[in-house]
Scaffold this active site. Structure first.
Site, PDB file in Angstrom:
ATOM      1  N   LYS A   1      -3.784  -7.204  22.910  1.00 49.45           N
ATOM      2  CA  LYS A   1      -4.269  -8.228  23.830  1.00 49.45           C
ATOM      3  C   LYS A   1      -4.234  -9.601  23.146  1.00 49.45           C
ATOM      4  CE  LYS A   1      -8.383 -10.476  25.369  1.00 49.45           C
ATOM      5  NZ  LYS A   1      -7.595 -11.622  25.718  1.00 49.45           N
TER       6      LYS A   1
ATOM      7  N   GLY B   1     -10.199 -13.944  15.427  1.00 45.86           N
ATOM      8  CA  GLY B   1     -10.909 -14.682  16.455  1.00 45.86           C
ATOM      9  C   GLY B   1     -12.256 -15.142  15.935  1.00 45.86           C
ATOM     10  N   SER B   2     -13.192 -15.290  16.836  1.00 48.34           N
ATOM     11  CA  SER B   2     -14.486 -15.859  16.455  1.00 48.34           C
ATOM     12  C   SER B   2     -15.358 -14.831  15.756  1.00 48.34           C
ATOM     13  CB  SER B   2     -15.211 -16.396  17.679  1.00 48.34           C
ATOM     14  OG  SER B   2     -15.763 -15.340  18.450  1.00 48.34           O
ATOM     15  N   THR B   3     -16.242 -15.343  14.911  1.00 49.62           N
ATOM     16  CA  THR B   3     -17.191 -14.484  14.195  1.00 49.62           C
ATOM     17  C   THR B   3     -18.120 -13.775  15.168  1.00 49.62           C
ATOM     18  OG1 THR B   3     -17.088 -15.961  12.283  1.00 49.62           O
ATOM     19  CG2 THR B   3     -18.972 -14.461  12.402  1.00 49.62           C
ATOM     20  N   GLY B   4     -18.564 -14.488  16.191  1.00 55.03           N
ATOM     21  CA  GLY B   4     -19.476 -13.896  17.164  1.00 55.03           C
ATOM     22  C   GLY B   4     -18.875 -12.704  17.877  1.00 55.03           C
ATOM     23  N   VAL B   5     -17.620 -12.833  18.300  1.00 55.84           N
ATOM     24  CA  VAL B   5     -16.950 -11.728  18.994  1.00 55.84           C
ATOM     25  C   VAL B   5     -16.761 -10.550  18.043  1.00 55.84           C
ATOM     26  CG1 VAL B   5     -14.791 -10.999  20.087  1.00 55.84           C
ATOM     27  CG2 VAL B   5     -15.811 -13.199  20.688  1.00 55.84           C
TER      28      VAL B   5
ATOM     29  N   GLU C   1     -10.296 -11.189  10.738  1.00 58.55           N
ATOM     30  CA  GLU C   1     -10.339 -12.526  10.136  1.00 58.55           C
ATOM     31  C   GLU C   1     -10.945 -13.432  11.184  1.00 58.55           C
ATOM     32  OE1 GLU C   1      -9.553 -16.334   9.783  1.00 58.55           O
ATOM     33  OE2 GLU C   1      -7.512 -15.631  10.160  1.00 58.55           O
TER      34      GLU C   1
ATOM     35  N   CYS D   1      -7.873 -21.766  11.318  1.00 64.40           N
ATOM     36  CA  CYS D   1      -9.047 -21.192  10.669  1.00 64.40           C
ATOM     37  C   CYS D   1      -9.263 -21.817   9.302  1.00 64.40           C
ATOM     38  CB  CYS D   1      -8.892 -19.679  10.505  1.00 64.40           C
ATOM     39  SG  CYS D   1      -8.505 -18.811  12.025  1.00 64.40           S
TER      40      CYS D   1
ATOM     41  N   GLU E   1     -18.578 -24.534  12.807  1.00 62.58           N
ATOM     42  CA  GLU E   1     -17.140 -24.560  13.064  1.00 62.58           C
ATOM     43  C   GLU E   1     -16.869 -25.259  14.395  1.00 62.58           C
ATOM     44  OE1 GLU E   1     -13.456 -21.444  12.729  1.00 62.58           O
ATOM     45  OE2 GLU E   1     -15.136 -20.840  14.000  1.00 62.58           O
TER      46      GLU E   1
END
Length: 543
Positions: free
Chosen positions: A212, A265-269, A293, A327, A425
Site C-alpha cells: 500500500k 511513515g510517521s512514528t504515531g502510525v 523507519e 526524513c 517534526e
C-alpha cells in the site's frame, strides 16, 4: 533446480545524470513530462493477475499545479485487501520454490529497464506526482531504486553463501526460507525508491507482499509496478492496493498468515501498528517481523572552528532540498555565537536566491509541498513563530496555495533551545536555528542529544578534529546516520545504510545486508552419514 553456483558481484552505484543544458537526458525528460501531462491515466489496483477498477476514482494532481489532473486511481476497501492477501498466499509456494537465479534475474532486469527505457518515466511521474525537481527525482526514482534492486541481489547472494561447518561423519547446511505467510509493505509519498524497495526487498527473499503506497505516491508507484510486471514478476507476488490505512490494518493485522510489516511513515502510525500487532499475537502463525523507519528531527551541530560557507551550504541543501520533505532533512541547527552573523547572512542570501515554481521549469530549486494538509500544518508553525516572543523569522515565511502548495523556505531563530520548532517534526521547508555561546560547545552537545525523541540523522561541522571526536562520542545514540562536515541527507545505497533508532524506527538499515535478514527465516539441516545403532556411550563401560 540450480545446476551451478552463480555470482552476483558487488555492483557500482548508478551514475547520476546531470541534466545539463543541451544534454540528451534533459531533452528526453522534458519530452516525457509533456507526454505525461497530455494524458489522463486510469490506474487500477494490481491484485494477482487482475487489474481491479472499483469506480471510486481519486484524482491525481501535481502539488505545484493543483488544477491539472494527471489521471485517476481506483480506491479499494477491505474486500480488496482480503483479495490481495489471498492472491499473495496463492502465489507463495511457486514463488518460494523458484530458483534464486531466476528470482534474481527479474529484479536485475527491472533495474536495467529503469536505467534505460523507463528512466524518464520514473523521473517524470515522480516530478509531476510528488513535485520533485529533476535532480531530486534522478537521485531517487532512478539511481536509488536501481541501486536498491542491484545491491539487494548481491547482498542476498552473499547471505545464501553463509554455511555452517561440519564435523566428521556428517554434513550441516543452512537454508534461508521466506517467512511463513505474507508481508505488508506500507510506503510514504516522499521517496519513490522507498516505494520500490520496501515490497521488493521482502519479495526478493521469496516472500509474497501486499503493498500500500501513500495516495500521493500512486502516480509513480503504478509506473514501478508496471515495470516489475514487464520484468517478469509473477502475478500475486506483489499486490498493489489503494485503501485507507485503518482499513488495511484492520484486515492485515488480524490475519493468521500475517508474517511481517515493512513500513516507512510517521512514528504515531508505527506505534499504533506495533500496539495492534502485540494485542493480536495469539492469532498469528509465527511472530511477525516489524520493521519501520519513522520520523526525524535531524540536527546540524556547528563548532566555533567551522567554515561559515560550509555551514550555510549544508543547511541550505540539507533543510530545503525537496522542500524539506525528507526524513533526514536538517530541521534544527546549533550555531556558535562567533559564527552566527556570518551564517545567518549567508542563509538569508541563499534563500532569497532560490527560485520556486513548477518542476517543468528546471531553474526552480524549490517546488511545492505534497498536499493541502501538509501545507496547512507547515504554515501553522510559521504563523505561530512569527507571533512568538521566543522566535523570529530570519528569512522566508510566505505561503501561497492559490495555484499549488508553495511554502517559501523559512529560517526561524529562537532563543529557547526547546522551542516547539526545535523539537517537533514539521516535514517541510522550515529550519530553526539556536545560537549558543561559543565556549559552551560540549554542553550544547548534551542539549542536542536530549532535545528530541528522534535519532535518525545528524551532522557535526568543524575543522577541529578533537571537537569532531567529542561530538561523535557524545552523539553516538542521537543519530543512526551521522555525518562529518556535510549535510545530514543524501544516504547512498551501499555507502551509507539508512535508518535510525529511538523514535525514528527499528534501525534495520535499508540498502544493506542487515535489512534482508529480517525477511528470512533460517533452517539448519544436519545429515548424519553413519547413524549410531546403540544408545550406549563409551563412558558407561568400566573396563
Amino acid at each position: 533446480m540450480s545446476l551451478g553456483t552463480f555470482s552476483y558481484p558487488l555492483p557500482v552505484n548508478e551514475p547520476v545524470l546531470s541534466y545539463a543544458p543541451g544534454s540528451p537526458e534533459k531533452k528526453r525528460l522534458k519530452s516525457v513530462l509533456a507526454e505525461l501531462k497530455k494524458q489522463k491515466i486510469d490506474v487500477p489496483m494490481y491484485i494477482g493477475a487482475e487489474e481491479v477498477r472499483t469506480g471510486k476514482k481519486i484524482a491525481m494532481r501535481p502539488p505545484h499545479e493543483t488544477k491539472h489532473i494527471l489521471g485517476y486511481f481506483h480506491m479499494g476497501d477491505a474486500a480488496h485487501v482480503e483479495k490481495a492477501i489471498d492472491a499473495a498466499l496463492k502465489a507463495k509456494a511457486s514463488w518460494a520454490a523458484m530458483p534464486w537465479e531466476d528470482r534474481a534475474g527479474i529484479f536485475l532486469k527491472a533495474a536495467d529497464l529503469i536505467a534505460t527505457k523507463y528512466r524518464p518515466y520514473m523521473n517524470g511521474t515522480t516530478m509531476l506526482g510528488q513535485s520533485k525537481n529533476a535532480y531530486q527525482a534522478e537521485i531517487d526514482s532512478a539511481c536509488e531504486i536501481i541501486d536498491f534492486l542491484k545491491f539487494n541481489v548481491h547482498y542476498l547472494s552473499e547471505i545464501y553463501k553463509q554455511q555452517p561447518i561440519s564435523g566428521p561423519g556428517m554434513h550441516n547446511r543452512l537454508e534461508f526460507r521466506p517467512l511463513e505467510g505474507f508481508v505488508l509493505a506500507v510506503t510514504p509519498f516522499n521517496f519513490t525508491a522507498i516505494g520500490g524497495n520496501l515490497p521488493t526487498s521482502a519479495a526478493m527473499c521469496g516472500n509474497v507482499v501486499v503493498w500500500k503506497p501513500a495516495n500521493t505516491q500512486v502516480y509513480s508507484a503504478q509506473m514501478f509496478m508496471r515495470i516489475m510486471k514487464e520484468a517478469g514478476l509473477p502475478d500475486g507476488v506483489i499486490n498493489l492496493v489503494y485503501v485507507e490505512g485503518p482499513v488495511l490494518g484492520d484486515v492485515c493485522f488480524k490475519h493468521r498468515d500475517f508474517a511481517g510489516v515493512h513500513f516507512t511513515g510517521s512514528t504515531g502510525v508505527f506505534n499504533k501498528m506495533w500496539e495492534v500487532i502485540g494485542k493480536n499475537m495469539g492469532q498469528y502463525r509465527s511472530y511477525p517481523r516489524i520493521v519501520g523507519e519513522t520520523g526525524g528531527k535531524d540536527f546540524v551541530m556547528v563548532h566555533p572552528s567551522a567554515d561559515p560557507d560550509v555551514v550555510a551550504t549544508a543547511l541550505l541543501r540539507g533543510a530545503f532540498e525537496f522542500q524539506g520533505q525528507k526524513c533526514s532533512a536538517a530541521s534544527r541547527a546549533y550555531i556558535p555565537s562567533n559564527l552566527a552573523d556570518a551564517v545567518k547572512k549567508k542563509l538569508v542570501a541563499g534563500v532569497k536566491s532560490f527560485k520556486m515554481g513548477t518542476v517543468e521549469n528546471f531553474t526552480n530549486f524549490i517546488n511545492a509541498v505534497i498536499d493541502e494538509k501538509s501545507f496547512d500544518k507547515i504554515k501553522s508553525y510559521i504563523d505561530k513563530a512569527a507571533k512568538d516572543k521566543k522566535a523570529k523569522i530570519v528569512v522566508g515565511g510566505k505561503c501561497d496555495k492559490k495555484t499549488g502548495y508553495f511554502v517559501q523556505p523559512t529560517v526561524i531563530e529562537t532563543t529557547d533551545p526547546h522551542y516547539v520548532t526545535m523539537c517537533e517534526e514539521i516535514f517541510g521547508p522550515v529550519l530553526t536555528i539556536y545560537i549558543y555561546p561559543e565556549q559552551s560547545f560540549e554542553q550544547t552537545l548534551e542539549l542536542v542529544d536530549a532535545t528530541s525523541p528522534y535519532a535518525l540523522t545528524g551532522s557535526i561541522i568543524s575543522t577541529d578534529r578533537a571537537a569532531i571526536v567529542l561530538a561523535t562520542e557524545k552523539l553516538r545514540n542521537a543519530a543512526g546516520n551521522f555525518y562529518i562536515n556535510d549535510k545530514p541527507t543524501g544516504a547512498v545505497v551501499g555507502q551509507q545504510p539508512f535508518g535510525g533508532a529511538r523514535a525514528s524506527g527499528t534501525n534495520d538499515k535499508a540498502g544493506s545486508i542487515l535489512n534482508l535478514y529480517r525477511w528470512l527465516s533460517p533452517r539448519t539441516i544436519k545429515e548424519t552419514f553413519t547413524p549410531p545403532t546403540d544408545y550406549r556411550y563409551p563412558f558407561l563401560n568400566e573396563i
